[in-house]
Design an enzyme around this catalytic site. Structure first.
Site, PDB file in Angstrom:
ATOM      1  CG  ASN A 485      -2.426 -48.644 -98.071  1.00 28.93           C
ATOM      2  OD1 ASN A 485      -1.686 -48.444 -97.284  1.00 28.93           O
ATOM      3  ND2 ASN A 485      -3.452 -48.163 -98.468  1.00 28.93           N
ATOM      4  CE1 TYR A 486       1.587 -52.903-100.802  1.00 31.04           C
ATOM      5  CE2 TYR A 486       2.599 -54.874 -99.848  1.00 31.04           C
ATOM      6  CZ  TYR A 486       2.818 -53.356-100.380  1.00 31.04           C
ATOM      7  OH  TYR A 486       3.755 -53.042-100.444  1.00 31.04           O
ATOM      8  NE  ARG A 487      -9.793 -52.594-100.364  1.00 30.27           N
ATOM      9  CZ  ARG A 487     -10.131 -52.265 -99.036  1.00 30.27           C
ATOM     10  NH1 ARG A 487     -10.525 -53.237 -98.112  1.00 30.27           N
ATOM     11  NH2 ARG A 487     -10.414 -50.787 -99.048  1.00 30.27           N
TER      12      ARG A 487
END
Length: 546
Positions: A485-487
């Site tokens: 999700n923290y690409r």
């Protein structure tokens, strides 16, 4: 009459395409493709936006959350299809497959690297924001949520039906359900209830063949027993609950278990500077945050500010922001026993409903619960994010070195999100998200800036990378883990060519560890042609001649 109008509109669209790669498109087949998949009550013509449409720019920009990717030089899609019905999704897949166009799937636009709406090859955007219905069933403690809904809308609608229920997900209410669940999804109740995906029980999706599937129809042959003591779990369903859903199909909706929350919760926010006693507090936080009562989540954020004791000097400020699922009396009783250096006072604590606590966690705090229905953040910036995992406490001299490095760099911030609790109880193979037992907390590196231009972007991105590099001795190794999700495209980019598997493995091992090859196996079976692809998608296994 309707059909002739649709042909006229789509003919204008076809004339507007200017990308060289689209010059060989079979226009007639394309028209039939869209029309054949469009139901009379849901005409697809009203869902198409091309560069010639006066609303094209506003539709594109309305769900761009990182201004780095809202520049005049940013590649733009050939068209935006704002799906109004599942048949529009099916038509989009047929069109893209037939014409070999890359399809980007966007729900809330919060992808840190703009992967859901930017590409260096000819592409179009399938925008899901119109598909945002939320159906809550309190009796069964479940809800069906379409992927275009925001988390704020989910929280509001759940609480609207029952103030005794909530859902564990992000504290940022404008985040879209699709991307959040696709990467795992976490929030300030994860120590109590785990990730968002740990509470998903079904899903509806469209696969590469255009078939509408739910968990049952995803295929008996794809069932996989994640744990001998648990029921068989369909592996395609497993893959879309934290394995990057857009690698396997277009998810339309998820069915979730809503969770119980008390009538009263307590929040607090305590700030201390390093030139006060913050280092002592952080040392103790490292020992207790992951193993304190599961009802308590204490996030630690660090940023550089002006010193209050030394004029013209900088210092690091630590912020302890917490949610406790209970009243302040019980919170104080064990916090002051387990975490005395924080010096928590009753005056620091505020009791409220769970829904009100969501407002407290937004930055800046929102005013009333109806503000959760706003789909646009109060402000936008250019930013860069990175992630890490810490598996043993950082020694005091290590913390002091980090403060020094942060003061040198000034702009990047650090946030530590504690694990433990439910996060440690769930096996690493239960979902594609593998970062479970043994990880004390997750790190987010955050750098924001306001001025555009590639030169500015390069400068601030480099600051973030410098802090990330400095943290190397203190974080996980072999592999250095990262949160999907923290690409972070620094971890590797897939060009989706002959080296796709090898390129994908570089970042895939960091995001998924031992679950990566299982995801590749599922991908190879359900999408062997790698239609659902992006810069960090799950690849297929390389083809080998027998």
């Amino acid at each position: 009459m309707l059909r002739s109008k649709m042909f006229a509109l789509l003919s204008v669209f076809l004339l507007s395409i200017s990308w060289e790669a689209t010059s060989d498109l079979d226009h007639e087949n394309f028209l039939h493709c869209l029309l054949n998949h469009s139901q009379p009550s849901y005409p697809i013509s009203t869902a198409i936006y091309t560069p010639n449409n006066e609303s094209y720019s506003s539709v594109l920009q309305s769900y761009i959350r990182n201004l780095r990717f809202n520049m005049s030089t940013t590649p733009k899609p050939l068209l935006i299809l704002t799906a109004l019905h599942e048949s529009h999704v099916q038509a989009a897949i047929s069109y893209a497959r037939e014409h070999n166009l890359q399809m980007k799937i966007r729900s809330g636009g919060h992808d840190y690297e703009g992967v859901s709406y930017v590409s260096d090859v000819p592409f179009f955007v399938l925008d899901m924001f119109n598909l945002r219905s939320i159906d809550v069933d309190v009796a069964s403690e479940t809800a069906w949520i379409q992927v275009g809904a925001t988390l704020g809308e989910v929280y509001y609608r759940v609480s609207e039906k029952s103030q005794a229920h909530g859902f564990p997900a992000s504290v940022e209410p404008t985040v879209g359900v699709g991307g959040h669940f696709g990467g795992g999804g976490y929030g300030n109740m994860m120590r109590k209830y785990g990730l968002s995906v740990d509470n998903i029980i079904d899903a509806k999706m469209v696969d590469v063949k255009g078939r509408l599937l739910d968990r049952k129809s995803m295929g008996e042959d794809l069932f996989w027993d994640g744990d001998a003591a648990r029921v068989f779990f369909d592996v395609r369903h497993w893959a879309i609950t934290g394995g990057g859903g857009s690698s396997f199909g277009v998810v339309l909706a998820y069915k979730i278990n809503i969770v119980r929350v008390p009538e009263v919760v307590t929040v607090f926010l305590v700030r201390r500077n390093v030139d006060q006693n913050a280092t002592d507090i952080v040392e103790q936080w490292q020992q207790v945050a992951y193993n304190i009562d599961d009802d308590l989540f204490i996030r630690l954020t660090m940023n550089v500010v002006n010193s209050t004791t030394r004029i013209s000097e900088k210092t690091v400020r630590t912020t302890f922001r917490a949610l406790f699922l209970g009243d302040s009396e019980r919170l104080l009783s064990f916090t002051n026993a387990s975490f005395p250096k924080l010096g928590l006072l009753r005056s620091d604590c505020t009791e409220m409903s769970w829904l009100e606590s969501v407002l407290f966690w937004t930055d800046p705090p929102l005013g009333t619960p109806t503000d959760l229905l706003r789909r646009t953040p109060p402000s936008l910036v250019h930013f860069k994010r990175k992630s890490d995992y810490v598996q043993k406490p950082i020694p005091r001299d290590g913390l002091e070195g980090i403060w020094k490095k942060m003061i040198e760099l000034q702009v990047p911030q650090l946030t530590f999100n504690p694990y433990g609790g439910k996060m440690w109880e769930i096996p690493a193979t239960e979902r594609p998200f593998p970062h479970r037992a043994g990880n004390l907390w997750k790190v987010q590196y955050a750098t924001d800036w306001n001025k555009g231009g590639q030169g500015k972007a390069n400068y601030y991105i480099d600051l973030t990378r410098q802090l990330y590099s400095y943290m190397t001795p203190f974080v996980s190794k072999n592999p250095r883990q990262a949160f999907l999700n923290y690409r972070d495209l620094d971890l590797g980019i897939n060009h989706n060519g002959k080296e796709s598997y090898l390129e994908g493995r570089v970042y895939g091992i960091k995001y998924f560890q031992e679950n990566f090859n299982r995801l590749v196996k599922i991908k190879t079976k359900v999408d062997p042609g790698n239609f659902f692809r992006n810069e960090q998608s799950i690849p297929t296994f390389p083809y080998r001649k027998k």
